[in-house]
Design a protein around this motif. Structure first.
Motif: not given
Length: 442
Positions: A161-183
């Motif tokens: 699935l394509s994933l869409l991460l929503l959240g305020p600036t500075g909430a950690g979206k890039e960090r979560l993207a890294k976690q998704i890639h690693e998993a």
């Protein structure tokens, strides 16, 4: 032909569908976010499932705090099974019990409620835990809400699935993207790009590549970011900033799984998992005509909403002490309470800025007076607020919330002040009713 690890996704997709289809149970957690420095205070996180007493000597099954300012049986937290809510009740303590800065004999707890007992401060939090997700670790440094989001992300990582991460600036979206890639188990690279930072004239070249001579300055062939992320993950941050005229090319690539470099008639197949992110409301942009509806549908195979710091207050002090290289006991009880009550609109970046200021002046102890003026003002305002039992009732059904949003043009801070609530709670009500304040902003 054998399937690769990241193609074995049918079970994951089925489970993700079931996660959204059922009414999940709710986990309630109490975290001791700040306390008097005492080596005996080892337990700091409790999962709540019924009545529990807090104090220096609370009795069997209670929460014992090593705080000389608290009473033996200071307060208790009670579960109302009929309404499925928790309340905190003061037990006639010497110093009183404070909820969100206001002294209260009895108060209903909401996600993010800050409870002050003498010099000890707790955060009450809750999160839905769908069947199939692991129970949260109950860490004093990670909120239960964030742990549930990350658990969903880890599960979704193995699905196509394509994933869409929503959240305020500075909430950690890039960090979560890294976690998704690693998993995900995908053998390719994680390639990140900020769509808002791309040169408008060169967006297609950056994403899809170009052939030599395609435009002035194109002296050689370039493969582009999609090819660079082949068999891996492409993280498209600030996707809402992608110009409307560039969106059809991205949509075509996602649909056809091929890229055509600028100035070339040769297509190249790519196997790329796309994770997009934005702090803006894409559904609003779709209605305004600045973001394609079909691209939005293609990107939002699964949507993950990241909570800001206002929704994970128990992480504030651990983040600050780490960034400021300051022990927890160096923060006064008043300063800690004020920091926990602050809404942190800039999220982690605002904590970083505050920590840098404290380090700049080489402060070894953090008092309330050392914080920016608005911290003390918020705490003082809360202290003057009438207890919840004396407050006038407010209509909080959907129609009442819509009326407030329309009257105040989606200004959640103003609505929260009017209701005598914190913004985090107002946002929770809005999410529950499916209301987006951006729809009402001028």
């Amino acid at each position: 032909m054998a399937r690769s690890r990241y193609d074995e996704t049918a079970d994951h997709v089925d489970l993700l569908d079931r996660l959204d289809a059922i009414d999940p149970p709710r986990v309630r957690v109490l975290t001791l976010a700040h306390h008097v420095e005492d080596p005996d205070q080892t337990e700091r996180v409790w999962e709540l499932d019924g009545t529990v007493v807090i104090g220096r000597d609370p009795g069997a099954g209670g929460i014992e705090i090593c705080d000389p300012g608290s009473s033996r049986r200071h307060a208790r937290i009670v579960h109302d099974e009929d309404r499925d809510v928790f309340t905190v009740e003061d037990l006639g303590s010497r110093n009183g019990t404070f909820v969100d800065g206001t002294r209260a004999a009895k108060a209903e707890l909401e996600h993010g409620s800050v409870i002050r007992i003498a010099d000890s401060t707790f955060v009450f939090s809750e999160a839905d835990l769908p069947e199939g997700l692991p129970r949260p670790r109950l860490s004093p440094t990670a909120s239960v809400l964030r742990e549930v989001v990350e658990a969903r992300a880890t599960l979704a990582a193995r699905a196509p699935l394509s994933l869409l991460l929503l959240g305020p600036t500075g909430a950690g979206k890039e960090r979560l993207a890294k976690q998704i890639h690693e998993a995900s188990g995908r053998p390719g690279r994680l390639v990140a790009v900020n769509c808002g930072a791309l040169n408008r004239e060169l967006i297609a070249s950056e994403l899809f590549g170009h052939a030599a001579g395609a435009f002035s300055g194109a002296s050689g062939d370039r493969s582009g970011l999609f090819v660079a992320a082949d068999r891996g993950t492409l993280f498209l941050d600030e996707i809402a900033d992608l110009p409307l005229d560039q969106q059809p090319s991205l949509l075509r690539t996602l649909q056809e799984k091929t890229v055509r470099p600028v100035g070339s008639d040769v297509e190249t197949a790519v196997d790329v998992r796309v994770v997009a992110a934005t702090h803006k409301s894409l559904d609003v942009l779709v209605e305004q005509g600045t973001f394609r509806r079909d691209l939005y549908a293609r990107l939002s195979g699964m949507v993950l909403r990241l909570p800001g710091l206002a929704d994970r207050r128990e992480e504030v002090l651990p983040l600050f002490t780490q960034m400021a290289s300051m022990p927890l006991h160096a923060i006064s009880a008043d300063a800690a309470e004020a920091m926990l009550l602050h809404d942190w609109p800039q999220n982690v970046r605002e904590v970083q800025h505050l920590a840098a200021q404290i380090q700049m002046f080489d402060q070894r102890v953090l008092e309330l007076s050392s914080l920016p003026p608005e911290f003390a003002a918020n705490l003082t305002s809360a202290r003057k607020r009438k207890p919840e039992a004396e407050a006038q009732p407010v209509a909080l059904d959907r129609s009442g919330l819509v009326a407030l949003l329309e009257e105040h043009q989606g200004n959640v801070a103003t609505i929260a002040k009017l209701l005598g609530k914190h913004r985090a709670q107002v946002y929770r009500w809005l999410r529950k009713e499916g209301l987006d304040p951006d729809h009402y902003r001028g």
